[in-house]
Design an enzyme around this catalytic site. Structure first.
Site, PDB file in Angstrom:
ATOM      1  N   LYS A 172      30.282 -13.420 -42.364  1.00 31.22           N
ATOM      2  CA  LYS A 172      29.045 -12.735 -42.695  1.00 31.22           C
ATOM      3  C   LYS A 172      28.447 -13.411 -43.910  1.00 31.22           C
ATOM      4  O   LYS A 172      29.161 -13.913 -44.783  1.00 31.22           O
ATOM      5  CB  LYS A 172      29.254 -11.247 -42.951  1.00 31.22           C
ATOM      6  CG  LYS A 172      30.098 -10.867 -44.156  1.00 31.22           C
ATOM      7  CD  LYS A 172      29.423 -10.859 -45.510  1.00 31.22           C
ATOM      8  CE  LYS A 172      28.146 -10.054 -45.526  1.00 31.22           C
ATOM      9  NZ  LYS A 172      27.505 -10.149 -46.903  1.00 31.22           N
ATOM     10  N   THR A 183      27.647 -15.584 -50.422  1.00 34.93           N
ATOM     11  CA  THR A 183      28.028 -14.179 -50.292  1.00 34.93           C
ATOM     12  C   THR A 183      28.569 -14.002 -48.899  1.00 34.93           C
ATOM     13  O   THR A 183      27.839 -13.701 -47.982  1.00 34.93           O
ATOM     14  CB  THR A 183      26.855 -13.238 -50.506  1.00 34.93           C
ATOM     15  OG1 THR A 183      26.480 -13.310 -51.856  1.00 34.93           O
ATOM     16  CG2 THR A 183      27.227 -11.798 -50.241  1.00 34.93           C
TER      17      THR A 183
END
Length: 391
Positions: A172, A183
């Site tokens: 993700k 991230t």
């Protein structure tokens, strides 16, 4: 199939009530059913690293991981001793469910920084995920959805080695992405018979040439985690070079998918710097260009503003990347708009309609070192997403 593509792994993704989005799948569980439990990992270098990162670094240190539990909806970062205790409690719960030791369970979280997780929901979700564990394609897909935050689509990879062994993975990541990871939470699985040491070496090189060379917004996360797990269930000991190659391909695919789903992005920007004195010099120049918010905004407006490219190049110290600015050329989508450090063809000739924008920079030092960096443009939608961010 994501993480269940390789033999020996089961997974699940459930709605545990962690996310602020009602009904969203927000907790994933991946279990290595063996016979091996070899593991490797790379993590964020952010000094404010989250509690799950602190815990999982210790777990991976001995090269063994039997399960990974991941949640979206909360980062559990900057939460002090209470946050770390939550990670420990989560690992203890999963360990009890699968018959393992807590120090064999990695924990990953993503979402809003500065708030504790709703621990009761996390632990209940772990039990629900354990009950839903399966080695099916659907289970892998559910897990890949459960780790998404601002992502608009799941990101997975499936590769097969020459002797039938497999690699599967999920990641993700959409915003808060800069060189030195992104991230991102990433789990890559393989059924090859490989040692933890070989895996760590392969993953370190693969991450350096993939996750460490993407940049959406220049912001480093507190929670980045990339885990590589091996079950050995295929019974195949792969050629070392082929194994390294496929791990690198898996990471390259997943990192490229992150760029393709950058928050609000309308263009994916590939920057290749050639003619450098060393790969490090080329990489420093590529990263300097990729970090330019001015350039990203220009690309969003379909303006191939070469002045913003060369001005970013000029910030790289000569001791890092020696070159003569009067010899630099810049092509955008095949049109040389900067020639010998000055104006080339008119930038109106550049076709900016494709999703991919290719920036090719030649430093013309007489050497042939090069590096590639990917980034996105910055749009109004990026501002909207991050001005209104909820986990």
């Amino acid at each position: 199939m994501s993480v269940t593509f390789a033999q020996g792994f089961s997974a699940a993704g459930v709605a545990a009530g962690i996310s602020s989005v009602e009904g969203k799948k927000d907790l994933a569980l991946v279990v290595n059913n063996g016979p091996l439990d070899a593991a490797a990992g790379v993590f964020t270098s952010n000094r404010f690293c989250a509690a799950p990162v602190q815990w999982s670094r210790k777990v991976v240190a001995d090269g063994h991981v039997k399960a990974v539990i991941l949640n979206s909806g909360g980062a559990n970062a900057c939460t002090g001793e209470a946050g770390y205790a939550q990670s420990v409690a989560t690992a203890e719960t999963v360990a009890g469910l699968i018959g393992a030791e807590p120090n064999d369970v990695a924990v990953c979280s993503t979402g809003l920084i500065g708030e504790l997780l709703p621990l009761d929901n996390v632990l209940a979700g772990a039990k629900s995920a354990h009950e839903a564990l399966a080695a099916t394609a659907e289970a892998g897909t559910d897990a890949s959805h459960a780790i998404m935050t601002t992502d608009t689509k799941p990101k997975t990879v499936e590769l097969t080695g020459s002797k039938g062994w497999k690699i599967g993975g999920m990641v993700k990541g959409s915003g808060m992405i800069a060189p030195q990871l992104a991230t991102m939470l990433c789990v890559i699985t393989t059924d090859a018979v490989v040692s933890a040491g070989q895996m760590q070496a392969a993953l370190a090189v693969a991450a350096e040439h993939s996750f460490n060379r993407i940049d959406v917004d220049g912001c480093m996360s507190t929670n980045d985690t990339v885990l590589l797990l091996a079950s050995g269930a295929s019974g195949v000991e792969p050629d070392k070079d082929e194994f390294n190659k496929l791990v690198r391909e898996a990471c390259a695919s997943l990192s490229r998918q992150i760029i393709g789903d950058g928050e609000g992005a309308s263009h994916d920007i590939r920057i290749i710097v050639t003619g450098a004195t060393s790969e490090d010099a080329a990489l420093a120049c590529g990263r300097a260009v990729a970090a330019s918010n001015l350039l990203k905004c220009a690309i969003s407006g379909n303006d191939p503003n070469w002045g913003r490219i060369v001005s970013s190049l000029g910030t790289v110290p000569p001791e890092v990347a020696p070159y003569d600015s009067n010899k630099v050329t810049v092509d955008v989508n095949g049109v040389r708009i900067c020639e010998n450090g000055g104006a080339g063809r008119d930038r109106s000739e550049v076709d900016m309609t494709p999703r991919e924008v290719h920036i090719d920079i030649d430093l013309n030092t007489g050497s042939d070192a090069e590096a590639t960096v990917w980034t996105d443009d910055l749009t109004h939608e990026y501002v909207h997403i991050n001005a209104d961010y909820e986990s």
